[in-house]
Design an enzyme around this catalytic site. Structure first.
Site, PDB file in Angstrom:
ATOM      1  CD  GLU A 102      -8.247   1.816   0.345  1.00 20.29           C
ATOM      2  OE1 GLU A 102      -8.583   1.764  -0.854  1.00 20.29           O
ATOM      3  OE2 GLU A 102      -7.148   2.253   0.735  1.00 20.29           O
ATOM      4  CG  HIS A 103      -7.011  -2.189   1.800  1.00 20.72           C
ATOM      5  ND1 HIS A 103      -6.418  -1.038   1.305  1.00 20.72           N
ATOM      6  CD2 HIS A 103      -7.723  -2.712   0.777  1.00 20.72           C
ATOM      7  CE1 HIS A 103      -6.754  -0.891   0.030  1.00 20.72           C
ATOM      8  NE2 HIS A 103      -7.551  -1.883  -0.314  1.00 20.72           N
TER       9      HIS A 103
ATOM     10  CG  HIS B  33      -1.486   2.196  -3.984  1.00 18.75           C
ATOM     11  ND1 HIS B  33      -1.946   2.054  -5.269  1.00 18.75           N
ATOM     12  CD2 HIS B  33      -1.911   1.084  -3.319  1.00 18.75           C
ATOM     13  CE1 HIS B  33      -2.608   0.917  -5.389  1.00 18.75           C
ATOM     14  NE2 HIS B  33      -2.601   0.308  -4.222  1.00 18.75           N
TER      15      HIS B  33
ATOM     16  CG  ASP C  87      -5.253  -3.850  -4.031  1.00 22.04           C
ATOM     17  OD1 ASP C  87      -6.298  -3.373  -3.566  1.00 22.04           O
ATOM     18  OD2 ASP C  87      -4.118  -3.456  -3.702  1.00 22.04           O
TER      19      ASP C  87
ATOM     20  CD  GLN D 234      -2.794  -1.036  -0.120  1.00 19.34           C
ATOM     21  OE1 GLN D 234      -3.559  -0.119  -0.368  1.00 19.34           O
ATOM     22  NE2 GLN D 234      -2.609  -2.049  -0.957  1.00 19.34           N
TER      23      GLN D 234
ATOM     24  CG  HIS E 174     -50.979  13.928   2.451  1.00 19.92           C
ATOM     25  ND1 HIS E 174     -50.599  15.227   2.241  1.00 19.92           N
ATOM     26  CD2 HIS E 174     -49.882  13.173   2.208  1.00 19.92           C
ATOM     27  CE1 HIS E 174     -49.320  15.266   1.897  1.00 19.92           C
ATOM     28  NE2 HIS E 174     -48.856  14.021   1.858  1.00 19.92           N
TER      29      HIS E 174
END
Length: 798
Positions: free
Chosen positions: A324-325, A260, A358, A257, A417
């Site tokens: 996230e992970h 990235h 991934d 990660q 109504h």
């Protein structure tokens, strides 16, 4: 990585701060300026921003057919094969997420439904630049295609020469996407939100990106009315590692990660300082061999190795961080996973790298970052569809629900109504008055919304004996063995698939018509078919009333159907609120065992009647032991209650347990559904022969019943005199549930050692200390009483 030993919980928020958070105001201002530039300049602005930010000179914003054609030749065959396998896995997992249309009659004449409709025009943002993420196009394009989105637009940053990565174009072709725009960053999101001559404005924007892309998506959603999948910014991973974790594995996951981008963040938590030290050493060692080590090294500056006291603290930190992970690299990862409340995607055990998610496991890698996993899910098939509800009222439905709506609307002061209902009710009343007759409506379908749509649509199997009944001199239609059977008896021909002879005889005995009878392989087959007939796996539920017969829950679990419990009272009766609870339930079935197993008692008739009058699902009354009770069978009420199903069996009073023959009695309509989904020859020829013989000897049944009831009375009297017996529950069956004041399991074991086998029910709800004793022969009953008398003093007391 920064090592932080045992930080106090009040300091955790500062440790959970993402590296890009402090730049948020500047990023937002820059993104807003880009939106204004794209709004004013359209395609020209996109080309200008590509030159400024991507250092790429563009003549055409859209990828041409020639560029698409050239892409395939540039992608190695091995990579093409890997991409196709990943696509197959992603398709399989996302296809399983499809939901059938829900259709339910909430009350007679009021039908509500919900179905999924694809988002009409979607924009997919695929990160590019130094690392073109073609896997993201798989993750977004596959569910978009499965959902049926009519128009899909892809935006991805151009390379320095103005081209798009051939692998991205290969994937686009593989998915049937022909509109790929050479635009990246916040300007791509602006184009998708605003529209330009080359880029159509879309309804929803998907995809991860850097902090500028994330800010652009949030601006598009907040000010331009364009939906987004979620805020998905710089990558992040949190690893929980105990002493069982492999430091090399953990380090590899952290670096996967970190590479990235410089604003990625990785965190490792452990309750072992030794593990953290080894992980940090591995990170430094593996970093040296990475082609993107400079990028990863920058990310590691904002990353942390944190020592915490125990697993509970690590899970608490993780849930607060909302990664996230999340990788749980522990020896009890599955158990710890049940405590995860905030995470995008979770990877369990030491052999599950984040990289599989991934690329190719099948789950989606487009996930919420920056703590948004507290509120958002990752991308799924649901992300690409809208759920639209529908409703239709008949005249019966309007008359039933109209007064309810009028009352509620008037209470809120919304007279219009109420009037919308009132004018329609008045019109119906006027129509009936002008005809001089009461308003009549077609009777509501009692099974509306109960039968699985797939069962309604399916074509029943047609067997050879369905297509030709009886016998002929030459039978060559069913691929039977024309030479006969191995063994003394000839069973070479298939039996009657509809057991017509048995049903005809049984109908006379039970006072029903043959088309109200289903015969199954024991009552268990009817139970399983009832669940299959009504319940969509993974969606619907049944209700059981424990303690009760265990096969109801087994059938539900086998068919992936939820089980809801409505426990019996201390005296094993339905609770006072049973009917109201069931009336409010969306369950498709309720199973009522009466006489109940393992307690032996009949359920109160009034309680069952109230449930039948109010519950919208099928009410299944299991009367396996009804022949031993003095109550009228519920078979006599079938015409009164069309959603009633009564189960009986030949295993108990008839003494044919070895034949495995059960019976379901219901309306002809329900029985026709049973016959539609049952196996073609579910009752063997041998069983049919013996059952017909038993029916012919039905006059023997009352004598056997009387003898067993006498044995039950004798057994109860004798047991009541034993000091170890605390309570004998009243029974309408051929058994007694007995509570002992000694260790019932020890008593059970002692009886077994003497060759006397009973049923230990101590673990059943409300049955602590209980054994279930079947009434045997006079000799067997006497042996049981004698054995209990002898072992009473040897068994420990409770």
């Amino acid at each position: 990585m920064q090592f932080i030993p045992n930080p106090a919980p009040e300091t955790w928020p500062s440790l959970q701060q993402r590296p890009a958070a402090g730049e948020a105001p500047q990023v937002a201002a820059r993104v807003r300026a880009i939106f204004e530039q794209v709004r004013a300049g359209g395609d020209a602005a996109l080309r200008q921003l590509a030159a400024e930010l991507d250092k790429a000179t563009l003549t055409n914003l859209l990828v041409s057919e020639a560029e698409f054609a050239a892409a395939i030749a540039q992608v190695p065959a091995e990579l093409q094969a890997a991409i196709r396998q990943a696509k197959a896995n992603i398709e399989a997992f996302h296809t399983a997420q499809r939901e059938p249309e829900i259709r339910l009659e909430t009350m007679p004449g009021v039908v509500c439904s919900r179905r999924s409709v694809p988002v009409q025009r979607v924009g997919l943002y695929v990160p590019g630049g130094t690392a073109p993420l073609f896997s993201t196009l798989l993750m977004l394009g596959v569910p978009a295609r499965l959902a049926g989105c009519p128009e899909v637009v892809v935006c991805t940053p151009p390379q320095l020469d103005g081209s798009i990565s051939p692998v991205i174009l290969f994937v686009a072709q593989l998915l049937g996407i022909d509109k790929v725009v050479k635009a990246g960053g916040a300007q791509a999101v602006a184009a998708l939100a605003l529209g330009t001559p080359s880029v159509p404005a879309v309804d929803k924007i998907f995809g991860p990106g850097n902090r500028y892309v994330t800010a652009a998506k949030q601006l598009a959603a907040a000010e331009y009315g364009v939906a987004i999948d979620m805020p998905a910014g710089p990558s992040e991973v949190l690893v929980i590692a105990d002493s069982s974790a492999n430091p090399a594995f953990v380090a590899a996951d952290l670096l996967s990660q970190a590479e990235h981008g410089p604003d990625s963040q990785v965190i490792v938590l452990s309750d072992s300082q030794e593990v953290l030290e080894k992980v940090q050493a591995e990170v430094l060692s593996q970093l040296e061999t990475l082609p993107r080590r400079k990028v990863a090294a920058q990310a590691l500056e904002n990353s942390r190795a944190i020592l915490l006291p125990d697993a509970a603290a690590m899970l608490a930190f993780s849930n607060q961080y909302a990664p996230e992970h999340l990788i749980i690299a522990t020896d009890n990862a599955d158990a710890q996973a049940t405590q995860v409340t905030n995470a995008g995607s979770v990877f369990l055990g030491n052999l599950t790298p984040e990289a599989v998610g991934d690329y190719a496991s099948g789950t989606n890698h487009t996930l919420p970052t920056s703590g948004y996993a507290r509120q958002y899910s990752g991308v799924s098939l649901d992300s690409f569809v809208k759920k639209i509800t529908f409703q239709r009222l008949s005249s019966v439905g309007l008359q039933a629900i109209g007064p309810v709506v009028e009352t509620m609307a008037e209470a809120e002061g919304l007279v219009a109504h109420a009037r919308a209902v009132t004018v329609r009710l008045a019109s119906l009343a006027a129509g009936s008055a002008s005809n001089g007759t009461a308003l009549m409506a077609k009777p509501a379908n009692p099974y509306a919304g109960l039968i699985r749509p797939s069962v309604e649509r399916m074509q029943a199997y047609s067997s050879a004996r369905d297509e030709f009944e009886g016998l002929a001199p030459v039978m060559l239609d069913a691929n039977e063995n024309s030479l006969g059977s191995v063994g003394p008896d000839d069973f070479s021909r298939y039996p009657d698939p509809h057991q017509r002879a048995i049903k005809a005889d049984l109908a006379l005995i039970k006072g029903v018509s043959p088309d109200q009878i289903f015969l199954g392989n024991g009552s268990d087959e009817a139970i399983d078919l009832l669940v299959r007939l009504t319940c969509t796996p993974g969606q619907d539920s049944i209700v059981i009333c424990p303690p009760t017969y265990g096969m109801y829950e087994v059938a539900a679990n086998l068919n992936d159907v939820r089980v809801k419990r409505l426990p019996l009272t201390a005296d094993f009766q339905l609770p006072a609120n049973a009917a109201a609870t069931l009336a409010a339930s969306k369950a498709k079935l309720v199973f009522l065992c009466s006489p109940n197993n393992p307690t032996g008692n009949l359920l109160a008739q009034e309680a069952i009647e109230t449930i039948l009058a109010n519950f919208r699902g099928l009410v299944v009354v299991d009367e396996a032991y009804a022949d031993f009770a003095d109550a009228l069978s519920w078979i006599s009420r079938l015409t009164e209650f069309p959603r009633l199903v009564v189960l009986q069996t030949f295993s108990k009073a008839w003494g044919l347990a070895g034949l495995r023959l059960g019976v379901a009695y219901a309306s002809p309509t329900l029985i026709s559904y049973f016959n539609k989904i049952k196996p073609p020859y579910n009752i063997s020829a041998a069983t049919q022969q013996h059952a017909l013989a038993a029916l012919a000897n039905a006059p023997q049944l009352p004598g056997m019943r009387a003898e067993l009831l006498q044995g039950r009375e004798w057994l109860g009297q004798q047991l009541s005199q034993l000091p170890i017996v605390e309570h004998i529950f009243p029974s309408d069956a051929n058994f007694l549930l007995v509570r002992f004041n000694v260790d019932a399991t020890a008593a059970y074991d002692e009886l077994s050692s003497r060759g006397i086998v009973v049923r230990n029910r101590t673990t059943q709800p409300g049955c602590a200390g209980c054994l279930r004793l079947t009434v045997g022969t006079a000799s067997e009953n006497a042996q049981l009483v004698q054995a209990l008398a002898e072992i009473g003093t040897a068994v420990p007391t409770n």
